[in-house]
Motif scaffolding. Structure first.
Motif, PDB file in Angstrom:
ATOM      1  N   TYR A   1       0.562  -1.126   0.457  1.00 36.44           N
ATOM      2  CA  TYR A   1      -0.101  -0.086   0.115  1.00 36.44           C
ATOM      3  C   TYR A   1       0.641   1.176  -0.265  1.00 36.44           C
ATOM      4  CZ  TYR A   1      -3.161  -3.414   1.410  1.00 36.44           C
ATOM      5  OH  TYR A   1      -3.928  -4.279   1.466  1.00 36.44           O
ATOM      6  N   THR A   2       0.108   2.369  -0.436  1.00 38.91           N
ATOM      7  CA  THR A   2       1.481   3.500  -0.946  1.00 38.91           C
ATOM      8  C   THR A   2       0.609   4.374   0.082  1.00 38.91           C
ATOM      9  OG1 THR A   2       2.218   3.062  -2.839  1.00 38.91           O
ATOM     10  CG2 THR A   2       2.195   5.679  -1.642  1.00 38.91           C
ATOM     11  N   GLY A   3       0.959   5.247   1.197  1.00 43.46           N
ATOM     12  CA  GLY A   3      -0.208   6.574   1.490  1.00 43.46           C
ATOM     13  C   GLY A   3       0.289   6.794   3.184  1.00 43.46           C
ATOM     14  N   LEU A   4      -0.055   6.247   4.029  1.00 42.94           N
ATOM     15  CA  LEU A   4      -0.115   6.878   5.715  1.00 42.94           C
ATOM     16  C   LEU A   4      -0.210   5.910   6.831  1.00 42.94           C
ATOM     17  CD1 LEU A   4       0.385  10.437   7.658  1.00 42.94           C
ATOM     18  CD2 LEU A   4      -1.078   8.506   8.223  1.00 42.94           C
ATOM     19  N   SER A   5       0.135   5.566   7.848  1.00 45.38           N
ATOM     20  CA  SER A   5      -0.447   4.908   8.394  1.00 45.38           C
ATOM     21  C   SER A   5       0.468   5.297   9.713  1.00 45.38           C
ATOM     22  CB  SER A   5       0.363   3.257   8.644  1.00 45.38           C
ATOM     23  OG  SER A   5       1.495   3.226   8.631  1.00 45.38           O
ATOM     24  N   ALA A   6      -0.842   5.260  11.230  1.00 46.47           N
ATOM     25  CA  ALA A   6      -0.305   5.708  12.285  1.00 46.47           C
ATOM     26  C   ALA A   6      -0.455   4.304  13.449  1.00 46.47           C
ATOM     27  CB  ALA A   6      -0.684   6.437  12.573  1.00 46.47           C
ATOM     28  N   LYS A   7       0.610   4.024  14.520  1.00 52.88           N
ATOM     29  CA  LYS A   7      -0.420   3.420  15.478  1.00 52.88           C
ATOM     30  C   LYS A   7       0.244   4.086  16.576  1.00 52.88           C
ATOM     31  CE  LYS A   7       1.133  -0.383  13.464  1.00 52.88           C
ATOM     32  NZ  LYS A   7       0.642  -1.619  13.306  1.00 52.88           N
ATOM     33  N   SER A   8      -0.705   3.909  18.011  1.00 51.88           N
ATOM     34  CA  SER A   8      -0.836   4.887  19.095  1.00 51.88           C
ATOM     35  C   SER A   8      -1.203   4.594  19.989  1.00 51.88           C
ATOM     36  CB  SER A   8      -1.660   6.426  19.108  1.00 51.88           C
ATOM     37  OG  SER A   8      -1.050   6.938  20.210  1.00 51.88           O
ATOM     38  N   LYS A   9      -0.689   4.463  21.187  1.00 52.40           N
ATOM     39  CA  LYS A   9      -1.201   4.075  22.405  1.00 52.40           C
ATOM     40  C   LYS A   9      -0.785   5.340  23.795  1.00 52.40           C
ATOM     41  CE  LYS A   9      -1.043   0.078  25.781  1.00 52.40           C
ATOM     42  NZ  LYS A   9      -0.806  -0.756  26.750  1.00 52.40           N
TER      43      LYS A   9
ATOM     44  N   VAL B   1      -5.805   1.234  25.111  1.00 52.43           N
ATOM     45  CA  VAL B   1      -6.156   1.328  23.872  1.00 52.43           C
ATOM     46  C   VAL B   1      -5.280   1.527  23.031  1.00 52.43           C
ATOM     47  CG1 VAL B   1      -7.964   2.726  22.092  1.00 52.43           C
ATOM     48  CG2 VAL B   1      -8.775   2.340  24.758  1.00 52.43           C
ATOM     49  N   ASN B   2      -5.154   0.828  22.065  1.00 54.44           N
ATOM     50  CA  ASN B   2      -4.522   0.582  20.547  1.00 54.44           C
ATOM     51  C   ASN B   2      -5.218   1.749  19.852  1.00 54.44           C
ATOM     52  OD1 ASN B   2      -1.728  -0.670  22.044  1.00 54.44           O
ATOM     53  ND2 ASN B   2      -2.899  -1.752  22.480  1.00 54.44           N
ATOM     54  N   LEU B   3      -4.461   2.638  18.816  1.00 52.43           N
ATOM     55  CA  LEU B   3      -5.179   2.461  17.837  1.00 52.43           C
ATOM     56  C   LEU B   3      -4.064   2.346  16.472  1.00 52.43           C
ATOM     57  CD1 LEU B   3      -6.878   4.735  16.098  1.00 52.43           C
ATOM     58  CD2 LEU B   3      -4.914   7.118  17.265  1.00 52.43           C
ATOM     59  N   ASP B   4      -5.226   2.056  15.625  1.00 49.21           N
ATOM     60  CA  ASP B   4      -4.064   1.977  14.100  1.00 49.21           C
ATOM     61  C   ASP B   4      -5.174   2.766  13.455  1.00 49.21           C
ATOM     62  OD1 ASP B   4      -1.965  -0.418  13.609  1.00 49.21           O
ATOM     63  OD2 ASP B   4      -3.493  -0.580  15.427  1.00 49.21           O
TER      64      ASP B   4
ATOM     65  N   LEU C   1      -9.263   0.092  16.395  1.00 49.96           N
ATOM     66  CA  LEU C   1      -9.224   1.005  17.985  1.00 49.96           C
ATOM     67  C   LEU C   1      -9.328  -0.645  18.821  1.00 49.96           C
ATOM     68  CD1 LEU C   1     -11.421   3.289  18.571  1.00 49.96           C
ATOM     69  CD2 LEU C   1      -9.276   4.040  18.662  1.00 49.96           C
ATOM     70  N   LYS C   2      -8.061  -0.968  19.780  1.00 52.61           N
ATOM     71  CA  LYS C   2      -7.612  -2.213  20.375  1.00 52.61           C
ATOM     72  C   LYS C   2      -7.121  -2.275  21.825  1.00 52.61           C
ATOM     73  CE  LYS C   2      -5.552  -5.982  18.196  1.00 52.61           C
ATOM     74  NZ  LYS C   2      -4.749  -6.375  17.174  1.00 52.61           N
ATOM     75  N   SER C   3      -8.572  -2.860  22.716  1.00 54.86           N
ATOM     76  CA  SER C   3      -9.179  -2.934  24.072  1.00 54.86           C
ATOM     77  C   SER C   3      -7.256  -3.319  24.272  1.00 54.86           C
ATOM     78  CB  SER C   3      -9.060  -2.987  24.684  1.00 54.86           C
ATOM     79  OG  SER C   3      -9.382  -4.487  24.814  1.00 54.86           O
ATOM     80  N   ASP C   4      -6.457  -2.908  25.398  1.00 53.68           N
ATOM     81  CA  ASP C   4      -5.450  -3.760  26.036  1.00 53.68           C
ATOM     82  C   ASP C   4      -5.829  -5.283  26.949  1.00 53.68           C
ATOM     83  OD1 ASP C   4      -3.441  -2.522  26.029  1.00 53.68           O
ATOM     84  OD2 ASP C   4      -3.036  -1.155  27.946  1.00 53.68           O
ATOM     85  N   PRO C   5      -5.498  -6.742  26.878  1.00 57.29           N
ATOM     86  CA  PRO C   5      -6.054  -7.758  27.417  1.00 57.29           C
ATOM     87  C   PRO C   5      -6.905  -7.387  28.545  1.00 57.29           C
ATOM     88  CG  PRO C   5      -3.970  -8.338  26.384  1.00 57.29           C
ATOM     89  CD  PRO C   5      -3.580  -6.264  26.520  1.00 57.29           C
ATOM     90  N   MET C   6      -8.203  -7.753  28.939  1.00 58.82           N
ATOM     91  CA  MET C   6      -8.537  -7.744  30.384  1.00 58.82           C
ATOM     92  C   MET C   6      -9.332  -9.235  30.815  1.00 58.82           C
ATOM     93  SD  MET C   6     -11.689  -4.660  29.386  1.00 58.82           S
ATOM     94  CE  MET C   6     -11.707  -5.074  27.653  1.00 58.82           C
ATOM     95  N   SER C   7      -9.171  -9.503  31.620  1.00 63.57           N
ATOM     96  CA  SER C   7      -9.768 -10.680  32.242  1.00 63.57           C
ATOM     97  C   SER C   7     -10.612 -11.344  31.145  1.00 63.57           C
ATOM     98  CB  SER C   7     -10.840 -10.485  33.387  1.00 63.57           C
ATOM     99  OG  SER C   7     -12.127  -9.804  33.585  1.00 63.57           O
ATOM    100  N   PHE C   8     -10.962 -10.602  29.791  1.00 65.43           N
ATOM    101  CA  PHE C   8     -12.847 -11.697  30.062  1.00 65.43           C
ATOM    102  C   PHE C   8     -12.024 -11.872  27.882  1.00 65.43           C
ATOM    103  CE2 PHE C   8     -14.405  -7.162  30.041  1.00 65.43           C
ATOM    104  CZ  PHE C   8     -14.281  -6.321  28.878  1.00 65.43           C
ATOM    105  N   GLY C   9     -10.921 -10.998  27.796  1.00 60.71           N
ATOM    106  CA  GLY C   9     -10.227 -10.785  26.107  1.00 60.71           C
ATOM    107  C   GLY C   9     -10.619  -9.232  25.705  1.00 60.71           C
TER     108      GLY C   9
END
Length: 408
Positions: free
Chosen positions: A165-173, A178-181, A205-213
């Motif tokens: 892919y050509t473009g822009l990507s970003a990752k942030s915590k 919360v992990n943002l892509d 948007l992905k959460s950190d692992p919690m007790s239930f997933g």
């Protein structure tokens, strides 16, 4: 492969990357030595994969191909958070092109009486990017590999030429737990060398692992510069996790739902998507039972044009673009996978039962087998086999791959 041309292209890209890095840095002589050190103290990389593929398909002559894929890259060191990476890709056929058919792309050709093998000969710039990184975030600009989850946005890494892919990507915590892509995509180069321009966005948007997933929410907004009205928006969420039943037995689970609908220029596209899996992990093997359903109403269906479909709906690739993608009546894939390790070998086997979501017609069934071994961090080899038996969708097809790979 023209080695002289490859080296010349690498040198050209390195010079370009150096100039771009300089423009981001402060224009002063005091920083010149630091920038030079970042460039010269970088890390080269080589990844070579040689592979045999044989395809037997009803109504076609058997196809065989011996191909190689070479990736040569260079990653600079970091300078004030900035780094660069450049990579050339060469995929070539060893032997006659008349032994198989490539139906699409700039290297399309071969014998039309033969079955299809989607590995054309292509030499191209695979990646050329600049990245700015902090402790919690990074931003990458340029031609790059983007993988969010492979199902909806991936690099189709099994093919000898990957999807880039050509473009822009970003990752942030920057937000706690919360992990943002995020990715903005202006162009995609697919595994057969077709370049598609677009104006697309992807967010996850992905959460950190919690007790239930782990909870993941996502959105894919695809806007192609094509006359065909193939644009779509896909919004969904998944929950996946695991829990210990005992010291030697673990339960894994995955539940997911997404909805796809019209976007930009499209009309009458999409449907609903569901995926449910449960698995038991023992000390010697993993037993997984699952169902994936891509909706269809007879005129439109849920599509995943940027996904690595090979990982999901059977290795025989009966449900990818060149053979139609998701059928108009949708796709229900019921599967059972057993995987594990023995005598230093990675072993896996999957059985698929495919049917239509609307009407319930049986498309066919497939079993996939894998044996692979990693000899070290540098060397690995494997054998993979897929056998698809058709009922109402396409034709009986079997594929065999034998490959070896080295990377450092």
């Amino acid at each position: 492969m023209n080695k002289k041309l490859l080296l010349t292209n690498i040198q050209t890209i390195l010079v370009t990357s150096t100039m771009a890095l300089t423009s981001f840095g402060q224009a002063s002589i005091a920083h010149a030595s630091g920038l030079a050190e970042a460039i010269t103290s970088g890390t080269p990389s080589i990844n070579l994969r040689a592979r045999y593929e044989g395809v037997t398909q009803e109504g076609k002559q058997d196809a065989t191909a011996i191909t190689e894929r070479l990736l040569v890259g260079y990653k600079t060191g970091s300078y004030n958070g900035l780094s660069a990476f450049v990579e050339m890709s060469d995929a070539a056929t060893i032997g006659s092109r008349k032994d198989f058919l490539v139906p699409l792309g700039p290297d399309a050709g071969g014998d039309s009486a033969k079955a299809v093998i989607l590995d054309p000969s292509l030499t191209q710039l695979n990646q050329a990017l600049l990245r700015y990184s902090t402790d919690s975030s990074s931003v990458t600009v340029g031609k790059q590999r983007v993988i969010f989850d492979n199902r909806f946005l991936g690099n189709v890494g099994w093919r000898q030429t990957e999807q880039i892919y050509t473009g822009l990507s970003a990752k942030s915590k920057m937000i706690s737990s919360v992990n943002l892509d995020y990715a903005y995509i202006s162009k995609v180069n697919n595994p057969v060398g077709v370049e598609l321009k677009m104006n697309s966005h992807a967010i996850q948007l992905k959460s950190d692992p919690m007790s239930f997933g782990t909870i993941t929410g996502y959105g894919y907004f695809l806007d192609y510069d094509l006359a065909a009205k193939t644009d779509s928006q896909t919004i969904g969420a998944r929950l996946q996790g695991k829990s210990a039943i005992s010291d030697s037995l673990k339960l894994h689970y995955h539940v997911e739902y997404a909805s796809q609908s019209d976007y930009a220029d499209s009309k009458n596209i999409g449907g609903n998507y569901t995926r449910a899996e449960v698995a038991l992990q023992t000390s010697f093997a993993k037993f997984l039972l699952g169902q994936e359903a891509l909706g269809g109403d007879g005129s439109s269906s849920f599509q995943t044009p940027l996904g690595t479909v090979h990982l999901f709906n059977g290795w025989a690739d009966m449900f990818i673009g060149p053979v139609g993608g998701t059928p108009a009546n949708g796709l229900v894939d019921n599967y059972l996978t057993v995987s594990g390790k023995a005598m230093g070998l990675k072993l896996a086997g999957t059985y698929h039962q495919f049917s239509a979501q609307k009407g319930g017609d049986q498309y066919g069934s497939e079993y996939d087998l894998l044996v692979a071994k990693k000899f070290s961090k540098t060397y690995m080899a494997g054998i993979k086999y897929a056998s698809y038996t058709a009922d109402t969708h396409l034709k009986d097809t079997s594929k065999l791959w034998i490959w070896g790979q080295l990377k450092f």
